[in-house]
Design an enzyme around this catalytic site. Structure first.
Site, PDB file in Angstrom:
ATOM      1  N   GLY A  15      -5.748 -33.352  -6.654  1.00  0.00           N
ATOM      2  CA  GLY A  15      -4.842 -32.552  -5.826  1.00  0.00           C
ATOM      3  C   GLY A  15      -3.697 -33.260  -5.122  1.00  0.00           C
ATOM      4  O   GLY A  15      -3.110 -32.693  -4.216  1.00  0.00           O
ATOM      5  N   ILE A  95      -7.851 -28.938  -3.551  1.00  0.00           N
ATOM      6  CA  ILE A  95      -7.232 -27.970  -4.469  1.00  0.00           C
ATOM      7  C   ILE A  95      -7.205 -26.594  -3.814  1.00  0.00           C
ATOM      8  O   ILE A  95      -8.238 -26.108  -3.353  1.00  0.00           O
ATOM      9  CB  ILE A  95      -8.071 -27.880  -5.769  1.00  0.00           C
ATOM     10  CG1 ILE A  95      -8.093 -29.240  -6.489  1.00  0.00           C
ATOM     11  CG2 ILE A  95      -7.519 -26.786  -6.691  1.00  0.00           C
ATOM     12  CD1 ILE A  95      -9.087 -29.303  -7.644  1.00  0.00           C
ATOM     13  N   TYR A 150     -10.591 -24.701   5.625  1.00  0.00           N
ATOM     14  CA  TYR A 150      -9.864 -24.304   6.836  1.00  0.00           C
ATOM     15  C   TYR A 150     -10.693 -23.299   7.638  1.00  0.00           C
ATOM     16  O   TYR A 150     -11.461 -22.516   7.059  1.00  0.00           O
ATOM     17  CB  TYR A 150      -8.496 -23.708   6.442  1.00  0.00           C
ATOM     18  CG  TYR A 150      -7.659 -23.397   7.648  1.00  0.00           C
ATOM     19  CD1 TYR A 150      -7.362 -24.407   8.564  1.00  0.00           C
ATOM     20  CD2 TYR A 150      -7.211 -22.107   7.905  1.00  0.00           C
ATOM     21  CE1 TYR A 150      -6.638 -24.128   9.700  1.00  0.00           C
ATOM     22  CE2 TYR A 150      -6.478 -21.828   9.034  1.00  0.00           C
ATOM     23  CZ  TYR A 150      -6.195 -22.841   9.931  1.00  0.00           C
ATOM     24  OH  TYR A 150      -5.493 -22.571  11.063  1.00  0.00           O
ATOM     25  N   TYR A 160      -3.462 -16.075   6.609  1.00  0.00           N
ATOM     26  CA  TYR A 160      -4.159 -16.900   5.610  1.00  0.00           C
ATOM     27  C   TYR A 160      -4.601 -16.082   4.400  1.00  0.00           C
ATOM     28  O   TYR A 160      -4.984 -16.641   3.381  1.00  0.00           O
ATOM     29  CB  TYR A 160      -5.341 -17.600   6.278  1.00  0.00           C
ATOM     30  CG  TYR A 160      -5.676 -18.941   5.653  1.00  0.00           C
ATOM     31  CD1 TYR A 160      -4.784 -20.011   5.711  1.00  0.00           C
ATOM     32  CD2 TYR A 160      -6.885 -19.140   5.013  1.00  0.00           C
ATOM     33  CE1 TYR A 160      -5.086 -21.225   5.144  1.00  0.00           C
ATOM     34  CE2 TYR A 160      -7.205 -20.365   4.444  1.00  0.00           C
ATOM     35  CZ  TYR A 160      -6.301 -21.401   4.515  1.00  0.00           C
ATOM     36  OH  TYR A 160      -6.608 -22.614   3.950  1.00  0.00           O
TER      37      TYR A 160
END
Ligand code: NAI
Length: 274
Positions: A15, A95, A150, A160
């Site tokens: 990533g 990722i 998160y 989000y």
């Protein structure tokens, strides 16, 4: 600050897109701590990003793998073991991508094909990585896999979007696979829940700039930077955290356990007196 914490260890970093990526900083930190690494990203990111620059800095090879393709991941595990002359010790899953966020579909008016892609790229990919690694027996005992997440997995953060559901699934996969991989091979699997950070993925979230400021003011230690996240990942790849597995670990300057902060109250008070 290097202490050779990862001397003799070998790993894959997924990533790294450009120098802002958390994976980019983690790759540099791992190498500074004595690790040998292989870099991987989706084929399209290899064409558009700067991963070859990072590869030179890290003396690493780059192996393309779409994280939604089991064939690509199986190939990556074999190639990485060939490059490093044996099994690996750590992997960073960094990722994430939501077509709904990219194309501005709101959460309530979601497009379900996009939603499935979000889950496949951002969550199921961790299961695929772990399954490919386990099948190839690619990780040494006490190996460590970290995925980035998160706090929208636990609390509602409207901007989000469907990434919140993907992160909830990602954390659950870390817990569930961590159980099986722990008993089978003593491999540990954890997620690190990072502060908002200015990167390509981060900046794609609606209202990101205002939110960054809010999180900074809500966190007793301030927002954690990408470099600090990299250091935390190094500690989780090292032998000093051997008994930590199946955890979601907050790396957010205290944001997750703060109800309200004085700087936020002061801001609101100021706004009300204008
Ligand atoms: P980034 O945009 O630099 O990294 C995301 C990476 O995912 C890119 O390298 C991209 O090429 C890769 N990717 C997308 N689709 C892929 C696929 N099909 N196969 C393989 N790779 C693919 O952004 P950042 O912020 O460094 O993101 C890394 C991780 O950190 C993500 O999981 C993100 O959700 C998480 N995170 C980011 C935060 C932020 O505010 N930037 C906060 C908390 C977690």
């Amino acid at each position: 600050m290097a202490h050779q914490l990862l001397k003799g260890k070998k790993g894959i970093i997924f990533g790294a897109l450009d120098e802002r990526s958390i994976a980019w900083k983690t790759a540099l930190a791992c190498v500074a701590e004595g690790a040998e690494i292989t870099l991987s990203n989706a084929p399209i990111a290899l064409r558009m990003g700067k991963i070859n620059e990072l590869a030179k800095l890290c003396n690493a090879e780059v192996i393309p793998a779409d994280a939604t393709s089991t064939a690509d991941l199986d190939n990556l595990m074999q190639k990485a073991m060939e490059i490093h002359g044996g099994k690996l010790d750590f992997m960073l899953h960094s990722i994430g991508m939501s077509p709904n966020v990219r194309k501005n579909f709101s959460y309530t008016e979601t497009n379900y094909e996009n939603f499935l892609k979000t889950l496949d790229i951002s969550a199921l990919s961790l299961h695929r990585v772990l399954q490919s690694a386990k099948k190839a027996d690619a990780l040494n005992e006490w190996g460590s896999v970290v995925a980035l997440t998160y706090i929208a997995a636990q609390r509602a953060f409207p901007g989000y979007n469907d990434m919140a559901d993907a992160k909830a699934m990602l954390e659950s996969i870390a817990r569930s696979f961590g159980y099986h991989y722990g008993f089978a091979k003593k491999v540990r699997v954890n997620t690190v829940s990072q502060s908002p950070t200015v990167t390509t993925a981060g900046s794609g979230v609606a209202g990101f700039d205002v939110f960054l400021d809010y999180a900074e003011k809500m966190s007793p230690l301030g927002n954690a930077s990408a470099e600090q996240c990299a250091d935390y990942c190094v500690s989780l790849f090292s032998d000093y955290t051997r008994m930590v597995t199946m955890q979601n670990l907050f790396h957010d300057g205290g944001f997750s356990f703060t109800g309200v902060s004085t700087p936020i109250v002061e801001d609101i008070t100021k706004a009300n007196t204008l």
